[in-house]
Design an enzyme around this catalytic site. Structure first.
Site, mmCIF file in Angstrom:
data_model
loop_
_atom_site.group_PDB
_atom_site.id
_atom_site.type_symbol
_atom_site.label_atom_id
_atom_site.label_comp_id
_atom_site.label_asym_id
_atom_site.label_seq_id
_atom_site.Cartn_x
_atom_site.Cartn_y
_atom_site.Cartn_z
ATOM 1 N N GLU A 92 0.852 -1.201 0.000
ATOM 2 C CA GLU A 92 0.000 0.000 0.000
ATOM 3 C C GLU A 92 0.878 1.237 0.000
ATOM 4 O OE1 GLU A 92 -2.494 -0.493 3.465
ATOM 5 O OE2 GLU A 92 -4.106 -1.347 2.260
ATOM 6 N N HIS A 145 -9.713 11.080 4.350
ATOM 7 C CA HIS A 145 -9.629 10.277 3.131
ATOM 8 C C HIS A 145 -10.117 11.170 1.994
ATOM 9 C CE1 HIS A 145 -10.160 7.126 0.213
ATOM 10 N NE2 HIS A 145 -9.495 6.313 1.022
ATOM 11 N N ARG A 203 -2.419 10.973 -0.043
ATOM 12 C CA ARG A 203 -3.773 11.276 0.445
ATOM 13 C C ARG A 203 -3.980 12.714 0.908
ATOM 14 N NH1 ARG A 203 -5.796 6.545 4.583
ATOM 15 N NH2 ARG A 203 -6.138 5.045 2.947
ATOM 16 N N HIS A 220 -11.312 10.355 8.534
ATOM 17 C CA HIS A 220 -11.108 8.917 8.401
ATOM 18 C C HIS A 220 -10.481 8.292 9.648
ATOM 19 C CE1 HIS A 220 -10.627 5.216 6.254
ATOM 20 N NE2 HIS A 220 -9.322 5.270 6.221
ATOM 21 N N ARG A 222 -0.789 8.747 9.924
ATOM 22 C CA ARG A 222 -0.753 7.286 10.080
ATOM 23 C C ARG A 222 -0.317 6.609 8.790
ATOM 24 N NH1 ARG A 222 -5.439 3.187 9.159
ATOM 25 N NH2 ARG A 222 -6.037 4.814 7.703
HETATM 26 C C1 LIG Z 1 -13.755 2.596 6.167
HETATM 27 C C2 LIG Z 1 -12.518 2.317 6.976
HETATM 28 C C3 LIG Z 1 -11.487 1.550 6.437
HETATM 29 C C4 LIG Z 1 -10.322 1.279 7.187
HETATM 30 N N1 LIG Z 1 -9.343 0.472 6.671
HETATM 31 C C5 LIG Z 1 -8.273 0.150 7.448
HETATM 32 C C6 LIG Z 1 -7.290 -0.789 7.005
HETATM 33 O O1 LIG Z 1 -7.388 -1.337 5.910
HETATM 34 N N2 LIG Z 1 -6.235 -1.062 7.823
HETATM 35 C C7 LIG Z 1 -6.082 -0.477 9.054
HETATM 36 O O2 LIG Z 1 -5.100 -0.763 9.742
HETATM 37 N N3 LIG Z 1 -7.005 0.388 9.498
HETATM 38 C C8 LIG Z 1 -8.088 0.697 8.753
HETATM 39 N N4 LIG Z 1 -9.031 1.567 9.232
HETATM 40 C C9 LIG Z 1 -8.908 2.041 10.622
HETATM 41 C C10 LIG Z 1 -9.284 0.906 11.581
HETATM 42 O O3 LIG Z 1 -10.387 0.191 11.041
HETATM 43 C C11 LIG Z 1 -9.656 1.435 12.953
HETATM 44 O O4 LIG Z 1 -8.678 2.313 13.410
HETATM 45 C C12 LIG Z 1 -9.792 0.275 13.960
HETATM 46 O O5 LIG Z 1 -10.697 -0.675 13.471
HETATM 47 C C13 LIG Z 1 -10.217 0.786 15.307
HETATM 48 O O6 LIG Z 1 -10.520 -0.336 16.121
HETATM 49 P P1 LIG Z 1 -11.011 -0.081 17.603
HETATM 50 O O7 LIG Z 1 -11.209 -1.416 18.216
HETATM 51 O O8 LIG Z 1 -10.124 0.891 18.253
HETATM 52 O O9 LIG Z 1 -12.426 0.659 17.401
HETATM 53 P P2 LIG Z 1 -13.779 0.166 16.698
HETATM 54 O O10 LIG Z 1 -13.585 -0.993 15.830
HETATM 55 O O11 LIG Z 1 -14.401 1.379 16.097
HETATM 56 O O12 LIG Z 1 -14.648 -0.299 17.941
HETATM 57 C C14 LIG Z 1 -15.092 0.626 18.899
HETATM 58 C C15 LIG Z 1 -16.143 -0.044 19.748
HETATM 59 O O13 LIG Z 1 -16.458 0.753 20.883
HETATM 60 C C16 LIG Z 1 -17.880 0.838 21.024
HETATM 61 N N5 LIG Z 1 -18.162 2.080 21.758
HETATM 62 C C17 LIG Z 1 -17.869 3.347 21.396
HETATM 63 N N6 LIG Z 1 -18.263 4.202 22.370
HETATM 64 C C18 LIG Z 1 -18.810 3.451 23.357
HETATM 65 C C19 LIG Z 1 -19.404 3.751 24.609
HETATM 66 N N7 LIG Z 1 -19.538 5.019 25.073
HETATM 67 N N8 LIG Z 1 -19.881 2.734 25.374
HETATM 68 C C20 LIG Z 1 -19.795 1.444 24.936
HETATM 69 N N9 LIG Z 1 -19.235 1.103 23.743
HETATM 70 C C21 LIG Z 1 -18.754 2.094 22.976
HETATM 71 C C22 LIG Z 1 -18.370 0.806 19.607
HETATM 72 O O14 LIG Z 1 -19.739 0.492 19.548
HETATM 73 C C23 LIG Z 1 -17.459 -0.275 19.027
HETATM 74 O O15 LIG Z 1 -17.912 -1.549 19.408
HETATM 75 C C24 LIG Z 1 -10.195 1.836 8.492
HETATM 76 C C25 LIG Z 1 -11.224 2.611 9.017
HETATM 77 C C26 LIG Z 1 -12.380 2.856 8.276
HETATM 78 C C27 LIG Z 1 -13.475 3.672 8.883
#
Ligand SMILES: Cc1cc2nc3c(=O)[nH]c(=O)nc-3n(C[C@H](O)[C@H](O)[C@H](O)COP(=O)(O)OP(=O)(O)OC[C@H]3O[C@@H](n4cnc5c(N)ncnc54)[C@H](O)[C@@H]3O)c2cc1C
Length: 530
Positions: free
Chosen positions: A116, A239, A288, A349, A384
């Site tokens: 990438e 993005h 980007r 993003h 990032r």
């Molecule tokens: C469209 C898209 C494509 C991406 N592609 C990539 C990629 O290819 N590679 C990469 O490395 N990264 C990618 N990213 C970034 C990556 O997906 C995220 O940074 C990562 O998934 C974050 O994971 P997380 O567990 O921190 O949060 P999340 O997966 O967002 O989970 C957060 C959780 O917390 C819960 N929550 C939030 N607030 C509360 C609250 N007050 N009380 C209870 N629960 C709560 C939510 O409901 C959810 O379950 C992408 C992001 C997007 C949006």
């Protein structure tokens, strides 16, 4: 009614990759874990990730190159230790995910690696173009099966309970949390020896975002209120191309479309001309942040709502083969991408900043941890590197779990019930909807891709007014999810603006017309609660 839930060893808030990894690692080590998540368990950014996860696994690759690429993307602001730690643990993180049942794409006996932007080698482990979904589903199944994990879906963190808040002497400690149970509409008390914030990002603070609705910065706002420092909040990755359509919320048009010759044009009303060559010699293939800035500039200059990504020079067969998901989604909305250009806007993003943690994912408040997009580990610096964020989720969740596993068990403190004297329901729900709309629009206009001192001041002024209004609502009325999310978004907006105002230079994702140059000695922008 008794609103106290039986105490747990650990309270994990969030069921994305960061939260699920923490919960599974701790449960496998024999801890009793409560996993709360504010919607259904599969809702969050993790399931939306398409690209993949970076790890040094190829024959020509090594840790030094992955580190160098991370530093290069991070604009000189990546923490050296966090970067080395993450990169060195990446291969083991991938093996751990495989052991949980994640089926990554293979090439013969080996994992298939893609490359990438920003990576000098092929090192992206993926599951076709739905990596996040594959990871989320596999871990979710494991976590649902685990007898040491108790699930609380549709439960939303309201606030953390700390010793300081209770007026107890000594260093500040996290004792648990107040949690809104949406089914019963009551605020419950969760007591735990350790609490882990894994609530994801804050993209919903902007009008346009690729993030899911859950990304309202709840963890950052709650940690700040509990006394934690936050850092680098001004570095929001935009993005360049998110589909612009009233019925298409948060749909990404992959950068590969530009890679296959797609060109960016102004709307017909503004001449329909291609504009990227005037901004950068690499035109549509510039990085980007350069493309996002150019689109923002043209949209503001011409006063238009979107620009167009034109891939009509490719045949329908080619587009079907290379971009089946994008073609299908656009077709649903009446756009035939083989015949018509695609309306796009840049969109928030990824949040590079967050709750400051050390290399065990511990925050400033004892017993409180932050992992995943909610945390600031220092890995991403000012920008990032693609596919480093899912990696960071696993690595720091494992570090947090290892640290928590060593804590001595303790009898849980007796915690006060939620003050339910706010007995009335808000009479004007419309005010919440209106404030939410206003916040996201002015953040987009004044604190978006291109910033100035004046725009930041305007935003700060409006945030102060909203803050006051929301506090009055919060103090007087029954809490609802919308109100709590808005309260958190306003807090996060304030932190982004404060951080942006501190940075008197342009670097990585922060671009200011008043300070267009990079400073000689860059530092993270650290904010401390009063
Ligand atoms: C469209 C898209 C494509 C991406 N592609 C990539 C990629 O290819 N590679 C990469 O490395 N990264 C990618 N990213 C970034 C990556 O997906 C995220 O940074 C990562 O998934 C974050 O994971 P997380 O567990 O921190 O949060 P999340 O997966 O967002 O989970 C957060 C959780 O917390 C819960 N929550 C939030 N607030 C509360 C609250 N007050 N009380 C209870 N629960 C709560 C939510 O409901 C959810 O379950 C992408 C992001 C997007 C949006």
């Amino acid at each position: 009614m008794n609103t106290h839930v039986d105490p747990f060893d650990v309270l994990v808030v969030g069921s994305g990759l960061a939260g699920l990894t923490t919960a599974l690692e701790l449960a496998n080590g024999g801890r009793r874990v409560a996993l709360i998540t504010k919607r259904s368990a599969d809702t969050g950014a993790t399931a939306w990730a398409q690209g993949g996860i970076a790890a040094v696994l190829g024959a020509n690759d090594d840790f030094a190159q992955h580190e160098a690429d991370t530093h290069q993307a991070g604009g000189g602001l990546c923490d050296a230790h966090a970067t080395r730690l993450t990169v060195e643990r990446a291969p083991q993180a991938i093996r751990w995910l495989q052991a949980q049942g994640v089926a990554f794409s293979q090439e013969g006996q080996a994992l298939h690696l893609t490359r990438e932007g920003g990576h000098s080698q092929r090192r992206i482990v993926h599951a076709a173009d739905f990596t996040g979904r594959a990871v989320q589903e596999a871990l979710l199944q494991r976590a649902r099966e685990h007898s040491a994990i108790e699930w609380f879906e549709h439960h939303m963190l309201v606030d953390l309970i700390t010793s300081q808040r209770l007026g107890a002497p000594g260093p500040n400690r996290c004792l648990g949390a107040y949690v809104l149970n949406e089914a019963t509409d009551t605020v419950q008390v969760f007591a735990a020896r350790a609490t882990v914030l894994a609530t994801g990002g804050a993209g919903k603070v902007y009008l346009y975002t690729t993030n899911p609705d859950t990304a309202t910065g709840d963890g950052v706002a709650a940690a700040w209120r509990a006394g934690c420092r936050v850092a680098n909040m001004e570095f929001v990755q935009f993005h360049p191309t998110c589909l612009f359509h009233p019925h298409a919320k948060s749909f990404l048009i992959s950068e590969a479309v530009r890679g296959e010759g797609g060109v960016l044009r102004l709307p017909e009303s503004a001449g329909g001309t291609r504009f990227m060559p005037a901004h950068d010699a690499r035109a549509e293939l510039a990085p980007r942040d350069v493309v996002a800035r150019a689109i923002d500039f043209e949209m503001k200059r011409h006063g238009v709502d979107c620009v167009y990504l034109d891939i009509t020079h490719q045949s329908a067969t080619f587009l079907q083969h290379h971009f089946p998901t994008i073609r299908a989604r656009c077709a649903e909305l009446g756009i035939d991408i083989a015949q018509q250009p695609i309306p796009v806007v840049p969109a928030a993003h990824y949040s590079c900043g967050g709750v400051m943690v050390n290399h065990q994912a511990a925050t400033d408040v004892a017993g409180l941890y932050a992992v995943g997009e909610t945390a600031y580990t220092g890995l991403h610096g000012a920008n990032r590197l693609a596919s480093n964020s899912l990696l960071e989720c696993v690595v720091y969740a494992q570090l947090a779990a290892a640290h928590i596993a060593q804590l001595e068990p303790e009898a849980s403190a007796s915690l006060p019930a939620w003050d339910d004297s706010r007995v009335t329901d808000a009479d004007e729900q419309v005010v919440i909807a209106h404030n939410w709309e206003e916040l996201r629009r002015f953040m987009w206009d004044y604190v978006g891709i291109v910033r100035t001192n004046k725009r930041l001041e305007r935003a700060a002024h409006r945030i102060a007014l909203l803050h006051q209004e929301i506090q009055e609502f919060y103090a007087s009325f029954h809490v609802t999810r919308d109100l709590l999310e808005l309260r958190n978004l306003v807090q996060v907006a304030d932190l982004i603006v404060q951080s942006a105002q501190q940075r008197h230079e342009s670097r990585g994702l922060h671009f200011s017309l008043d300070y267009p140059q990079a400073a000689a000695n860059p530092q993270p922008s650290v904010l401390r609660p009063a």
